[in-house]
Design a protein around this motif. Structure first.
Motif, PDB file in Angstrom:
ATOM      1  N   VAL A 141     164.283 139.386  -0.776  1.00  0.00           N
ATOM      2  CA  VAL A 141     162.855 139.077  -0.221  1.00  0.00           C
ATOM      3  C   VAL A 141     162.470 140.124   0.600  1.00  0.00           C
ATOM      4  O   VAL A 141     161.320 140.549   0.624  1.00  0.00           O
ATOM      5  CB  VAL A 141     162.866 137.831   0.699  1.00  0.00           C
ATOM      6  N   GLY A 142     163.525 141.039   1.287  1.00  0.00           N
ATOM      7  CA  GLY A 142     163.148 142.029   2.227  1.00  0.00           C
ATOM      8  C   GLY A 142     162.762 143.342   1.479  1.00  0.00           C
ATOM      9  O   GLY A 142     161.846 143.947   1.974  1.00  0.00           O
ATOM     10  N   LYS A 144     161.217 143.252  -1.648  1.00  0.00           N
ATOM     11  CA  LYS A 144     159.930 142.694  -1.923  1.00  0.00           C
ATOM     12  C   LYS A 144     158.872 142.951  -0.815  1.00  0.00           C
ATOM     13  O   LYS A 144     157.747 143.529  -1.067  1.00  0.00           O
ATOM     14  CB  LYS A 144     159.772 141.363  -2.570  1.00  0.00           C
ATOM     15  N   ALA A 145     159.227 142.575   0.369  1.00  0.00           N
ATOM     16  CA  ALA A 145     158.163 142.850   1.543  1.00  0.00           C
ATOM     17  C   ALA A 145     157.730 144.231   1.821  1.00  0.00           C
ATOM     18  O   ALA A 145     156.771 144.703   1.966  1.00  0.00           O
ATOM     19  CB  ALA A 145     158.643 142.218   2.681  1.00  0.00           C
ATOM     20  N   ILE A 146     158.970 145.043   1.892  1.00  0.00           N
ATOM     21  CA  ILE A 146     158.924 146.635   1.985  1.00  0.00           C
ATOM     22  C   ILE A 146     158.027 147.155   0.754  1.00  0.00           C
ATOM     23  O   ILE A 146     157.382 147.838   1.464  1.00  0.00           O
ATOM     24  CB  ILE A 146     160.385 147.000   2.265  1.00  0.00           C
ATOM     25  N   ARG A 148     155.904 145.842  -0.834  1.00  0.00           N
ATOM     26  CA  ARG A 148     154.376 145.370  -0.789  1.00  0.00           C
ATOM     27  C   ARG A 148     153.628 146.056   0.394  1.00  0.00           C
ATOM     28  O   ARG A 148     152.477 146.432   0.329  1.00  0.00           O
ATOM     29  CB  ARG A 148     154.587 143.765  -0.791  1.00  0.00           C
ATOM     30  N   GLU A 149     154.572 146.266   1.272  1.00  0.00           N
ATOM     31  CA  GLU A 149     153.713 146.870   2.497  1.00  0.00           C
ATOM     32  C   GLU A 149     153.775 148.422   2.417  1.00  0.00           C
ATOM     33  O   GLU A 149     152.830 148.963   3.159  1.00  0.00           O
ATOM     34  CB  GLU A 149     154.652 146.633   4.042  1.00  0.00           C
TER      35      GLU A 149
END
Length: 161
Positions: A141-142, A144-146, A148-149
């Motif tokens: 999840v981390g 994917k968040a990085i 995406r951002e």
């Protein structure tokens, strides 16, 4: 001293129409500011209630079109058949029981329970992922968040001469 300066009491001061003891103003219907605010609030509530009642009493456009196409007058609505009611135990009752207890030690948590990202409620001792063998993948999840951002930015290549 007031006689020397010819001071006179203003005659345009009118007490509030609600008899609250404060001065009213002709622009606010001879009400003080608080009573006028309450008056406006009541008017707004009445108007929204009136609109809601009118909307509930008049059939919607879709219902009236379907009744006209079916050959039924507007004043009579078709009656639908009653639906069967499932007498099984609702799933929310089971979930409420699980929320009141810790997922690891089954201790009652009440309002102080901590909900983990895996969806289970835990007590204060087992609230951390390493304490309750959490099945949630924080690493993915981390990542994917990085991703995406922070999108990868590549410039167009230059032609060589």
């Amino acid at each position: 001293m007031a006689e020397e300066q010819n001071w006179q009491e203003a005659t345009n001061h009118v007490l509030c129409a609600n008899h609250c003891g404060f001065f009213g103003n002709p622009t606010t219907l001879n009400l003080c500011s608080k009573c006028y605010k309450d008056h406006r609030l009541k008017q707004h509530q009445k108007s929204t209630a009136k609109i809601a009642v009118e909307n509930s009493l008049t059939p919607s456009r879709h219902q009236s079109e379907s009744s006209v196409s079916a050959g039924v007058p507007d004043s009579v609505f078709p009656v639908s058949e009653p639906t069967k009611v499932d007498l099984a135990v609702p799933t929310t009752a089971v979930k409420d029981q699980q929320r009141n207890r810790c997922g690891s030690c089954r201790k009652r948590v009440g309002l102080t329970g901590f909900t983990c990202r895996c969806g289970t409620t835990f007590c204060g001792t087992h609230r951390y992922p390493e304490k309750h063998e959490c099945s949630f993948d924080f690493k993915t999840v981390g990542k994917k968040a990085i991703a995406r951002e922070n999108p990868v930015v590549k410039a167009a290549k230059l032609e060589k001469f």
